[in-house]
Write an enzyme that holds these catalytic residues in place. Structure first.
Site, mmCIF file in Angstrom:
data_model
loop_
_atom_site.group_PDB
_atom_site.id
_atom_site.type_symbol
_atom_site.label_atom_id
_atom_site.label_comp_id
_atom_site.label_asym_id
_atom_site.label_seq_id
_atom_site.Cartn_x
_atom_site.Cartn_y
_atom_site.Cartn_z
ATOM 1 C CB CYS A 164 -0.946 0.009 1.201
ATOM 2 S SG CYS A 164 -2.369 1.107 0.896
ATOM 3 C CB CYS A 166 -1.640 4.847 3.511
ATOM 4 S SG CYS A 166 -1.676 3.144 4.071
ATOM 5 C CB CYS A 174 -4.477 3.752 0.182
ATOM 6 S SG CYS A 174 -4.802 3.468 1.934
ATOM 7 C CE LYS A 243 -7.704 -1.632 4.600
ATOM 8 N NZ LYS A 243 -6.339 -1.231 4.263
ATOM 9 N NE ARG A 253 -6.667 4.812 9.502
ATOM 10 C CZ ARG A 253 -7.944 4.996 9.250
ATOM 11 N NH1 ARG A 253 -8.607 5.941 9.875
ATOM 12 N NH2 ARG A 253 -8.563 4.249 8.383
ATOM 13 N NE ARG A 265 -6.884 5.047 5.596
ATOM 14 C CZ ARG A 265 -5.640 5.484 5.368
ATOM 15 N NH1 ARG A 265 -5.214 5.678 4.150
ATOM 16 N NH2 ARG A 265 -4.825 5.715 6.383
ATOM 17 C CD GLU A 281 -14.237 -4.215 -4.517
ATOM 18 O OE1 GLU A 281 -13.281 -4.832 -4.989
ATOM 19 O OE2 GLU A 281 -14.323 -2.979 -4.550
ATOM 20 C CE LYS A 296 -6.895 -4.214 8.035
ATOM 21 N NZ LYS A 296 -5.667 -3.605 7.552
ATOM 22 C CB SER A 322 -5.230 -1.823 15.410
ATOM 23 O OG SER A 322 -6.050 -0.941 14.645
ATOM 24 C CE1 TYR A 361 -1.017 -5.658 14.472
ATOM 25 C CE2 TYR A 361 -3.397 -5.663 14.801
ATOM 26 C CZ TYR A 361 -2.291 -5.268 14.080
ATOM 27 O OH TYR A 361 -2.449 -4.499 12.952
HETATM 28 ZN ZN ZN Z 1 -3.177 2.073 2.739
#
Ligand code: ZN
Length: 372
Positions: A164, A166, A174, A243, A253, A265, A281, A296, A322, A361
């Protein structure tokens, strides 16, 4: 005037007249289940053929019939590697998560492999950002260097790279942007060109899988074509196929230092209200050559996960993001729930809902917990 006892006797006689006595049922009921209460009390116990609780009586019985088993092989560990650091830095919004310098990334990868994990997913934080995200596809960019370092010491560890722009764009979007007065546009085809360059540079550094997370149209096909033409036909694509524009990305972020400086976004990530669109998609990415399909975030999108897994029958991944992580951490810190129990329940639920692969994580902790 009647005494209270006489009134109660009359009421209970009326109740007995209203409710038939359960003689036939009592005859059929095994001795151990016959009611031991007073003979005129109504018996509600039927003879049961099916007693699902029989298989829940002991841990061994429950283990024997458990449908979904977790393994360390199910998980991908996301890692943040930073060009700006000499030593690891804790990410305040995500307790237990660190940004790492390249020199530490190999040890981290080796530790993950020693725990039984099979895969890491790399996100890069460059020293410099610009309007063309040039750090994303630099030959000696942060991710490219990290991949080479990991593959030199842990050749068998599946090394996946986030593709990506970003983290590398000065504005944090992005893709390539064009500003029109108060409006801005993220330009699709111009962005895809840079994503292709990024994916190629990751493949050249030795990545096993590239993982485009941008949600531009047509990027999977363009990347597949370029990889094949560049001699990387064995480099796979894990597509962030569905996503969603989600509020659960906030803590990430900080970890990836990639908040957009203006706007949001929602013109490229999906509207969280749409499920049929998610399937369209995903179908496009399947047609364009995606090897692994990712949904996601995770828990709020289990319906999508299930439908993608059922409909396409391809390896299906989910990213437990996250914000989902930070919520459980915060609740556990306040002793509102048991972290280990809650995480095992969540991961089992995601696998039950169709996830073959889970980016989380907690991958390290899960590998330890599952060892017993
Ligand atoms: Zn991105």
């Amino acid at each position: 005037m009647q005494t209270p006892n006489a009134t109660r006797r009359q009421a209970s006689a009326a109740l007995v007249r209203l409710v038939p006595r359960p003689r036939p049922l009592a005859k059929l009921t095994p001795a151990c289940l016959r009611p031991t209460f007073a003979p005129r009390t109504v018996c509600l116990v039927r003879k049961l053929v099916h007693r699902p609780r029989r298989l829940r009586r002991s841990p061994a019985l429950r283990n024997l019939v458990r449908e979904t088993q977790l393994s360390a092989y199910d998980f991908i560990l996301p890692l943040f590697v930073s060009e700006k650091l000499d030593q690891r830095r804790a990410v305040a919004s995500m307790p237990g998560v660190f940004q790492l310098p390249v020199k530490e990334i190999v040890d981290e990868a080796r530790d993950a492999q020693d725990l039984g994990l099979q895969a890491v997913l790399l996100f890069g934080i460059p020293e410099q950002k610009d309007e063309q995200a040039s750090g994303a596809y630099a030959e000696n960019g942060i991710v490219q260097n990290a991949v080479r370092a990991i593959k030199s010491k842990c050749p068998d560890l599946v090394t996946i790279t986030d593709v990506c722009l970003c983290e590398y764009m000065s504005h944090g979007h992005c893709g390539v942007t064009r500003i029109d007065g108060d409006d801005f546009h993220v330009l699709n085809d111009e962005t895809v060109e840079l994503l292709v360059k990024t994916a190629l540079s990751h493949a050249a550094a030795g990545a096993d899988l590239v993982a485009p997370s941008d949600m531009m149209d047509g990027r999977i096909g363009a990347i597949r074509e370029a990889l094949d033409a560049g001699g990387f036909d064995q480099t796979g694509i894990m597509s962030y196929a569905a996503k969603f524009a989600s509020s659960f990305y906030e803590p990430f972020r900080e970890a990836a230092e990639s908040p957009p400086q203006f706007g949001d976004r929602r013109s490229y990530q999906m509207d969280f209200a749409n499920a049929d669109e998610a399937l369209r998609e995903v179908a496009l990415d399947v047609d364009e050559g995606a090897d692994i399909l990712m949904v996601k975030p995770a828990l709020p999108y289990m319906d999508i996960l299930w439908r993608v897994h059922e409909r396409f029958g391809k390896p299906t991944a989910v990213y437990h993001v996250s914000g989902e992580y930070a919520m459980i951490k915060a609740a556990a810190e306040k002793r509102l729930l048991n972290e280990r129990a809650a995480v095992l329940e969540i991961m089992t639920a995601l696998k039950r809902a169709g996830a073959d692969i889970i980016a989380t994580y907690w991958a390290r902790e899960l590998a330890k917990w599952l060892r017993g």
